[in-house]
Write a protein that holds these residues in place. Sequence first.
Motif, PDB file in Angstrom:
ATOM      1  N   UNK A  52       0.788  -1.233   0.000  1.00  0.00           N
ATOM      2  CA  UNK A  52       0.000   0.000   0.000  1.00  0.00           C
ATOM      3  C   UNK A  52       0.815   1.276   0.000  1.00  0.00           C
ATOM      4  N   UNK A  53       2.110   1.162  -0.250  1.00  0.00           N
ATOM      5  CA  UNK A  53       2.975   2.339  -0.262  1.00  0.00           C
ATOM      6  C   UNK A  53       3.117   2.890  -1.676  1.00  0.00           C
ATOM      7  N   UNK A  54       3.330   4.176  -1.770  1.00  0.00           N
ATOM      8  CA  UNK A  54       3.522   4.843  -3.050  1.00  0.00           C
ATOM      9  C   UNK A  54       5.015   5.101  -3.241  1.00  0.00           C
ATOM     10  N   UNK A  55       5.554   4.660  -4.375  1.00  0.00           N
ATOM     11  CA  UNK A  55       6.994   4.810  -4.641  1.00  0.00           C
ATOM     12  C   UNK A  55       7.230   6.017  -5.538  1.00  0.00           C
ATOM     13  N   UNK A  56       7.942   7.012  -5.003  1.00  0.00           N
ATOM     14  CA  UNK A  56       8.206   8.259  -5.721  1.00  0.00           C
ATOM     15  C   UNK A  56       9.711   8.496  -5.775  1.00  0.00           C
ATOM     16  N   UNK A  57      10.217   8.882  -6.938  1.00  0.00           N
ATOM     17  CA  UNK A  57      11.646   9.176  -7.069  1.00  0.00           C
ATOM     18  C   UNK A  57      11.881  10.683  -7.110  1.00  0.00           C
ATOM     19  N   UNK A  58      12.762  11.165  -6.244  1.00  0.00           N
ATOM     20  CA  UNK A  58      13.200  12.555  -6.255  1.00  0.00           C
ATOM     21  C   UNK A  58      14.634  12.574  -6.747  1.00  0.00           C
ATOM     22  N   UNK A  59      14.912  13.250  -7.837  1.00  0.00           N
ATOM     23  CA  UNK A  59      16.255  13.194  -8.408  1.00  0.00           C
ATOM     24  C   UNK A  59      16.687  14.536  -8.998  1.00  0.00           C
ATOM     25  N   UNK A  60      17.963  14.748  -8.992  1.00  0.00           N
ATOM     26  CA  UNK A  60      18.530  15.931  -9.640  1.00  0.00           C
ATOM     27  C   UNK A  60      18.770  15.699 -11.112  1.00  0.00           C
ATOM     28  N   UNK A  61      18.567  14.466 -11.574  1.00  0.00           N
ATOM     29  CA  UNK A  61      18.778  14.133 -12.990  1.00  0.00           C
ATOM     30  C   UNK A  61      17.682  14.738 -13.855  1.00  0.00           C
ATOM     31  N   UNK A  62      17.949  14.769 -15.162  1.00  0.00           N
ATOM     32  CA  UNK A  62      16.959  15.327 -16.083  1.00  0.00           C
ATOM     33  C   UNK A  62      15.768  14.378 -16.260  1.00  0.00           C
ATOM     34  N   UNK A  63      14.685  14.914 -16.809  1.00  0.00           N
ATOM     35  CA  UNK A  63      13.431  14.151 -16.900  1.00  0.00           C
ATOM     36  C   UNK A  63      13.554  12.940 -17.806  1.00  0.00           C
ATOM     37  N   UNK A  64      14.291  13.062 -18.903  1.00  0.00           N
ATOM     38  CA  UNK A  64      14.434  11.938 -19.832  1.00  0.00           C
ATOM     39  C   UNK A  64      15.108  10.744 -19.162  1.00  0.00           C
ATOM     40  N   UNK A  65      16.177  11.029 -18.417  1.00  0.00           N
ATOM     41  CA  UNK A  65      16.895   9.977 -17.699  1.00  0.00           C
ATOM     42  C   UNK A  65      16.009   9.336 -16.632  1.00  0.00           C
ATOM     43  N   UNK A  66      15.267  10.177 -15.910  1.00  0.00           N
ATOM     44  CA  UNK A  66      14.408   9.670 -14.832  1.00  0.00           C
ATOM     45  C   UNK A  66      13.257   8.823 -15.371  1.00  0.00           C
ATOM     46  N   UNK A  67      12.722   9.194 -16.534  1.00  0.00           N
ATOM     47  CA  UNK A  67      11.617   8.428 -17.132  1.00  0.00           C
ATOM     48  C   UNK A  67      12.045   7.001 -17.478  1.00  0.00           C
ATOM     49  N   UNK A  68      13.294   6.849 -17.915  1.00  0.00           N
ATOM     50  CA  UNK A  68      13.812   5.513 -18.216  1.00  0.00           C
ATOM     51  C   UNK A  68      13.782   4.639 -16.965  1.00  0.00           C
ATOM     52  N   UNK A  69      14.213   5.221 -15.847  1.00  0.00           N
ATOM     53  CA  UNK A  69      14.215   4.489 -14.576  1.00  0.00           C
ATOM     54  C   UNK A  69      12.784   4.173 -14.150  1.00  0.00           C
TER      55      UNK A  69
END
Length: 255
Positions: free
Chosen positions: A99-116
């Motif tokens: 029941x937990x929500x997994x959210x990524x906070x990153x200094x990387x750009x959006x394109x790189x983060x979307x891949x992850x």
Amino acid sequence: SLEAHSNHPLAKSLAYKGELFELTELSEIAGRGITGKINGKSYFAGNDKLMKELNLTVPETEDTVIYLAESHQLLAVATFNSKVKAESSQTIKTLQGQGLKAVMLTGDNRNSARKIQELVQLDEIYTDLSPEEKATIVQKTPRAMMVGDGINDAIALAGATIGLAMATGSDIAMEAGDVTVVGGQLHKITTFFEVSRKTMRKIKQNYFWAFIYNLIGIPLAALGLLNPMLAAAAMSLSSVSVILNSLLLTKSKVK
């Protein structure tokens, strides 16, 4: 030469064992990079945010990048394409199943983060964040647990309801966090929740039995039906039973 003085994980992958330039006026720019002077000339190494502050245009990329620049000129680009840990997807899936929500906070750009995000099925991502922006998001989120390992995560770790630091990261992250995961194994995040639940069950059990002891003993003592010696023994037995029940946690098996 610049990155040799940085604690960022990407900087360590640029480690060079040969002769380095002598630097002066070296300083880290939080969430953006590092700067210093070589032979009196200023150089900057960091992300696209730092380059934009220098009014330099950089190409969009799906990878994580470190740029090297002078004050008015882009000099070089170092591209990083790290692999996602094999256990990442399963760990995220297990947490979501609870029941937990997994959210990524990153200094990387959006394109790189979307891949992850696509690889490990994250619920949400926030990109191009400074350390302060990470902390603001965490503090605005009720009952948030922050997992991090870097200097840029320290403020968010300190401001979270629970700050969980990875032992393979920076010392400042471990100091800021409430809990440290030894070994850097992601699946131990789920172990943390399992241990927490078992601990809460023990606390409730201890409260229950302590309440029962007092519920029976106090009325008997008030009516003069309980010998003082027996009352003292009962109180001692109550404390011992709580301790022994708590120690059973050491026998508990967790993954």
